[in-house]
Design a protein around this motif. Structure first.
Motif, PDB file in Angstrom:
ATOM      1  N   UNK A  27       0.782  -1.236   0.000  1.00 48.85           N
ATOM      2  CA  UNK A  27       0.000   0.000   0.000  1.00 48.85           C
ATOM      3  C   UNK A  27       0.811   1.282   0.000  1.00 48.85           C
ATOM      4  N   UNK A  28       2.116   1.176  -0.178  1.00 48.11           N
ATOM      5  CA  UNK A  28       2.953   2.387  -0.107  1.00 48.11           C
ATOM      6  C   UNK A  28       2.606   3.364  -1.216  1.00 48.11           C
ATOM      7  N   UNK A  29       2.608   2.886  -2.454  1.00 46.70           N
ATOM      8  CA  UNK A  29       2.355   3.775  -3.586  1.00 46.70           C
ATOM      9  C   UNK A  29       0.920   4.282  -3.556  1.00 46.70           C
ATOM     10  N   UNK A  30       0.004   3.444  -3.129  1.00 52.03           N
ATOM     11  CA  UNK A  30      -1.395   3.881  -3.023  1.00 52.03           C
ATOM     12  C   UNK A  30      -1.497   5.074  -2.086  1.00 52.03           C
ATOM     13  N   UNK A  42      -2.021  10.956  -1.123  1.00 46.16           N
ATOM     14  CA  UNK A  42      -1.623  12.170  -0.410  1.00 46.16           C
ATOM     15  C   UNK A  42      -1.297  13.333  -1.347  1.00 46.16           C
ATOM     16  N   UNK A  43      -1.180  13.055  -2.649  1.00 45.62           N
ATOM     17  CA  UNK A  43      -0.856  14.144  -3.570  1.00 45.62           C
ATOM     18  C   UNK A  43      -1.905  15.245  -3.489  1.00 45.62           C
ATOM     19  N   UNK A 101     -11.530  11.242   3.887  1.00 49.06           N
ATOM     20  CA  UNK A 101     -11.208  12.598   4.363  1.00 49.06           C
ATOM     21  C   UNK A 101     -10.997  12.593   5.874  1.00 49.06           C
ATOM     22  N   UNK A 102     -11.814  11.820   6.576  1.00 45.23           N
ATOM     23  CA  UNK A 102     -11.649  11.742   8.032  1.00 45.23           C
ATOM     24  C   UNK A 102     -10.289  11.154   8.385  1.00 45.23           C
ATOM     25  N   UNK A 103      -9.892  10.128   7.640  1.00 47.27           N
ATOM     26  CA  UNK A 103      -8.583   9.500   7.888  1.00 47.27           C
ATOM     27  C   UNK A 103      -7.457  10.487   7.582  1.00 47.27           C
ATOM     28  N   UNK A 104      -7.616  11.284   6.522  1.00 51.91           N
ATOM     29  CA  UNK A 104      -6.586  12.274   6.176  1.00 51.91           C
ATOM     30  C   UNK A 104      -6.500  13.345   7.247  1.00 51.91           C
ATOM     31  N   UNK A 105      -7.629  13.718   7.792  1.00 48.04           N
ATOM     32  CA  UNK A 105      -7.618  14.719   8.858  1.00 48.04           C
ATOM     33  C   UNK A 105      -6.927  14.158  10.099  1.00 48.04           C
ATOM     34  N   UNK A 137       3.733  16.006  -3.362  1.00 51.01           N
ATOM     35  CA  UNK A 137       3.912  15.421  -4.691  1.00 51.01           C
ATOM     36  C   UNK A 137       4.645  14.096  -4.540  1.00 51.01           C
ATOM     37  N   UNK A 138       4.454  13.249  -5.514  1.00 49.45           N
ATOM     38  CA  UNK A 138       5.103  11.932  -5.500  1.00 49.45           C
ATOM     39  C   UNK A 138       6.101  11.872  -6.643  1.00 49.45           C
TER      40      UNK A 138
END
Lengths: 594, 364
Positions: free
Chosen positions: A9-12, A17-18, A38-42, A57-58
């Protein structure tokens, strides 16, 4: 620094996150599935008050960068070219992300370090257009060096390449005018696939990125095969990282392994939940299933236990009868054993304990009984009163052993059901999807042909075994032939033990155990074997379970992956292993000519 | 088109051409070729030795791979011994295709070595691609072409091939787990300026290359795919069988539109060369205002067709993407049963007199 096997899941995550992806997500936040993300990103700090906190950026470190190490220049120049190219590409990617998210040049301001005016001007910090143009020129100049058949001599390197170019030292943040307020974005670059670099390049990259002068956030993602055998096999930090950690405080570097250190039962439950959720999301996106109102993969996998046809049951009963005669087991003892089985069946939640399984369980217990009495006693006149030296017990191990025996003896389906499908993924999302894909394909074909969608246990079993074989044959990573050789040896031993009539390991074996003390010396004494194991682990063909305690000894288990287990017809239950040695594994490689 | 009238010869005409061309005692020839296990390796060195004697220097590259099996090593040694006993001026240079960390370095090494041999002392350089992999032959061809173009009136460049479809089908490549551009053929792929281009991938289909081709597809994610099939070909059903073999990829994974298949004459590289250039011309016009067009080539399978691809790639600076092999496995029984008549000779005159004097070029 984040490391993990392919499909972990690294690249995913890097793609998620971009900045442009996060913005797209926020623009469609009304979708239920996006709200969870979105909740997980927060939670992890990527979002703050509903807006992105970072400009991420990746940059995939594909083989092109590895070529820099082959330039006919001193190491310092090669490293500088690499650093310049990475910074140029990061600047290009940041600006592309901003533009893709709909921000114009006027909306964006680049904030540079206050004490770096000259450097700031040289990288074009006055506007994102200038930043972009400067980065583009640097990229092109270095690209032309790498694309040339014969790279130019050092004194003929273009000026734009020779001049210092250090945006990472200069750029502090990006400010984006959103109308109502100004959003501050900390730049973050994710260097993905760092395992593609030369080992020395990788270490130089880490040394460079760990410097405190760099203002931008930076992550490195790598597969396990970028690490040394010690790092892969023992999970120790890299030597360069250790050196760096000694001179820096630990908060400057965080190493994250995408292999859990939790209890395996916890990992298994978590993975099963994730796999079900992931598969359901895929199914719901497929029109054929959507039209039939099918929203869960589990619903197309029939859960009815298979049954042997009556002819085969008769053969099985005959086997049992002959075993009784061979061992001289009395009718009274046999009834006791049947009762043990019957009691187990009444109390278990396992649904696959039909008549055929019960007979097979009885057979296993008969063999166990025969092993636990002295041979002479069986043929004495007082047979009815012979107690085994250890009481017989009927548990889930016997049931699972029976099920696997029936698969090999009578080709009774063994691999079926959602739980088995999840286990076949070996806690790896990509492997799970590769295996599940075949079942989904078959179900889709049935829908198209207007048949009942549900896959019977026999269908599931055949498809899963076939898929395991295909995956095994399709391996083409470095050392794959040697990994296959090791797996063949291990499987052969496991199968012999699993198919013993008394099922000594219950469900059977799917691992090869080496004494931990012997394993600890492996990279030093058996370098070749260590390298082969390293690639096997890095590509999910095998897993290691160190410090496994059995019979008052500590073992390191080399466990087979899901594809191998399916191909060779072994159980998924963890813990059963064959005792072996490093020497045997080394020998088999040597015979192969490795 | 630079090579629209490229002199090309097939079969016995190749021998006739070589005999006639090298009769001139002023010709001094450098032969670049392969010196591995491939049974085709000795053909042209021995043929040219008969014609040239002392006027020939042979620099043969022996491709070294980490997982080479003993049978290949032994065959390579036999071939080397045979060549050494005949050729007076022979150098065999081992070239590591992969570095210890399995990075592809062969092309760079080969070019560096070949560059050391290039001088104005040669009137002709002949590149024999019969026993060279594309990762080595392509960069060498480009390197020598640059040498020849410096003085086209006095420097001739020839490419020769002894093609044998039975040998090709007897050799299975074990691919690496990643693809990349052939050395010297990056063609601006991956640059910011081409990041928005419409990417068209032209893979040459070959039976044992499914994994490699799928890997390349996954990595480059082209917008369109036009597979290349050999037709006409010695085996008239080769194209049909390839289509059948790649059905899943063509219909599902790559989603190839029914008309987007390129048929290229197997024994005539110029056919594919012209086709690729025509496609490139047309797409340049179409995509001019929409980010541009980028063609990516993947030459696998027939070496004759691959020569057409390399010519197009050099002329238009197109990226050529491939998957290097970590080892080969060979079915020697099949090779030994193959009749000699299966060998098909090919010659291309890529630089020199036909292009500088303005005389009409013959193709035969």
């Amino acid at each position: 620094m984040i490391s993990g096997t392919p499909g972990s899941g690294k690249t995913t995550l890097a793609r998620l996150f971009q900045y442009r992806t996060v913005k797209t997500l926020l623009n469609h936040i009304d979708l239920a599935s996006y709200r969870d993300v979105a909740a997980a990103l927060a939670d992890c700090g990527m979002l703050r008050d509903g807006v992105p906190a970072t400009l991420t950026c990746r940059i995939p470190l594909t083989g092109e960068y590895r070529d820099f190490w082959e330039f006919p220049y001193p190491e310092e120049i090669r490293t500088r070219l690499l650093e310049s190219m990475l910074q140029a590409r990061a600047c290009l990617a940041w600006v592309q992300n901003l533009r893709a998210a709909g921000h114009s040049s006027q909306d964006v301001t680049i904030v540079a370090r206050s004490d770096a005016e000259a450097a700031a001007l040289s990288i074009g910090v006055d506007s994102i257009d200038n930043l972009y143009e400067k980065a583009r020129r640097v990229e092109l100049a270095i690209y032309e060096i790498s694309a040339a058949l014969l790279p130019p001599a050092i004194d003929r390197l273009p000026t734009v390449v020779k001049a210092p170019y250090r945006p990472f030292d200069v750029i502090e943040k990006f400010e984006v005018d959103l109308g109502d307020f100004v959003s501050e974005l900390r730049p973050l670059v994710v260097f993905d696939d760092a395992h593609e670099l030369h080992v020395a390049q990788f270490d130089c990259l880490k040394s460079w990125l760990v410097r405190r002068e760099l203002r931008v956030g930076r992550w490195i993602m790598t597969r396990l095969d970028a690490l040394s055998p010690e790092q892969v096999l023992y999970g120790v930090p890299s030597r360069a990282l250790e050196d760096l950690m000694r001179v820096q405080t630990k908060r400057d570097i965080t190493e994250i392994r995408f292999q859990s250190n939790q209890k395996r039962s916890v990992d298994r439950k978590r993975f099963q939940k994730m796999a079900r959720d992931m598969s359901n999301r895929y199914i719901s996106m497929m029109p054929a299933f959507d039209q039939r109102g099918i929203a869960e993969l589990a619903s197309i996998l029939a859960n009815d236990s298979p049954k042997l046809p009556s002819g085969q049951i008769a053969s099985l009963r005959d086997l049992v009868r002959r075993d009784c005669m061979r061992f001289g087991i009395s009718e009274h003892r046999r009834e006791q054993i049947k009762q043990l089985v019957s009691n187990y069946v009444k109390g278990t939640t396992d649904r696959d304990v039909g008549e055929d399984v019960q007979i097979a369980m009885e057979r296993i217990l008969l063999h166990r009984y025969a092993n636990r009495v002295r041979p002479g006693d069986l043929f004495s006149n007082n047979r009815e009163d012979i107690e085994p030296n250890k009481p017989l017990k009927c548990d889930s191990g016997v049931a699972h052993g029976a099920q696997i025996h029936l698969m090999h003896k009578f080709r009774r389906p063994y691999y079926w059901g959602m739980s088995t499908l999840c286990d076949s993924g070996s806690n790896n999302a990509e492997l799970f999807l590769q295996i599940a894909e075949r079942l989904v394909e078959q179900a889709e074909i049935k829908i198209v042909r207007n048949r009942t969608v549900s896959l019977s246990s026999r269908e599931q079993h055949q498809l899963l075994r076939g898929r395991g074989t295909e995956i095994l044959k399709s391996w083409s990573f470095p050392e794959c032939e040697n990994v296959r050789t090791l797996i063949k040896l291990i499987s052969s031993h496991c199968l012999n033990e699993t198919l013993k009539d008394n099922a000594p390991l219950g469900a059977g074996a799917n691992a090869y155990g080496i004494l931990q003390s012997e394993f600890d010396e492996l990279p030093q004494k058996h370098e070749r074997l260590a390298q082969v194991l390293q690639f096997g682990i890095a590509y999910n063909a095998i897993q290691l379970a160190p410090n496994h305690k059995t019979k008052r000894k500590l073992w390191c288990l080399v466990e087979l992956g899901g594809a191998s287990i399916l191909h060779y017809g072994l159980p998924f239950y963890r813990g059963g292993f064959i005792e072996g040695s490093v020497g045997e594994l080394s020998d088999v490689l040597a015979r192969r000519g490795a | 088109m630079r090579w629209i009238n490229c002199p090309s010869h097939q079969g016995e005409n190749v021998k006739d051409l070589l005999r006639e061309h090298f009769e001139d005692s002023d010709r001094r020839v450098l032969l670049l070729g392969g010196a591995g296990f491939d049974p085709r390796a000795p053909f042209f060195p021995l043929e040219l030795h008969k014609l040239l004697g002392n006027r020939l220097r042979a620099l043969l590259l022996k491709e070294e791979r980490p997982e080479t099996t003993p049978d290949l090593i032994s065959r390579a040694d036999t071939i080397r011994a045979a060549l050494t006993s005949e050729l007076k001026d022979l150098v065999v240079v081992p070239i590591d295709i992969l570095s210890p960390d399995l990075s592809v370095v062969g092309g760079r090494s080969a070019v560096t070595r070949v560059d050391q041999e290039l001088s104005s002392g040669w009137t002709d350089i002949v590149i024999d691609v019969s026993a060279l992999s594309s990762g080595i032959s392509f960069p060498i061809i480009r390197c020598v072409l640059e040498w020849a173009d410096q003085n086209p009136q006095h420097r001739q460049m020839h490419v020769v091939l002894a093609e044998n479809s039975i040998v090709d089908s007897s050799v299975s490549a074990m691919p690496l787990d990643k693809s990349k551009e052939i050395y010297g053929f990056k063609g601006k792929y991956g640059l910011e300026s081409t990041s928005e281009s419409a990417r068209l991938w032209l893979p040459q289909l070959a039976f044992d290359q499914r994994d490699a081709l799928n890997r390349i597809y996954d990595e480059i994610r082209p917008h369109d795919v036009c597979p290349i099939l050999p037709f006409p070909s010695r085996d008239p059903r080769a194209g049909d069988r390839l289509l059948e073999h790649f059905t899943d990829e063509i219909l599902n994974t790559w989603q190839v539109a029914p008309r987007n298949v390129i048929f290229a004459a197997e024994g005539n590289p110029l056919d594919l060369y012209r086709t690729v250039l025509r496609i490139d011309d047309e797409r340049t016009v179409v995509f001019q205002e929409a980010g541009g067009s980028q063609l990516l080539l993947t030459p696998t399978g027939s070496k004759a067709l691959a020569l057409g691809a390399v010519m197009a790639a050099i002329e238009r600076d197109l990226p050529v993407r491939y998957v290097e092999s970590i080892a080969y496995r060979v079915d020697w029984d099949l090779i030994e049963q193959a009749p000699e008549s299966e060998v098909n000779l090919l010659h291309l005159w890529l630089a020199g007199e036909p292009y500088s004097s303005g005389r009409g070029a013959n193709t035969g």
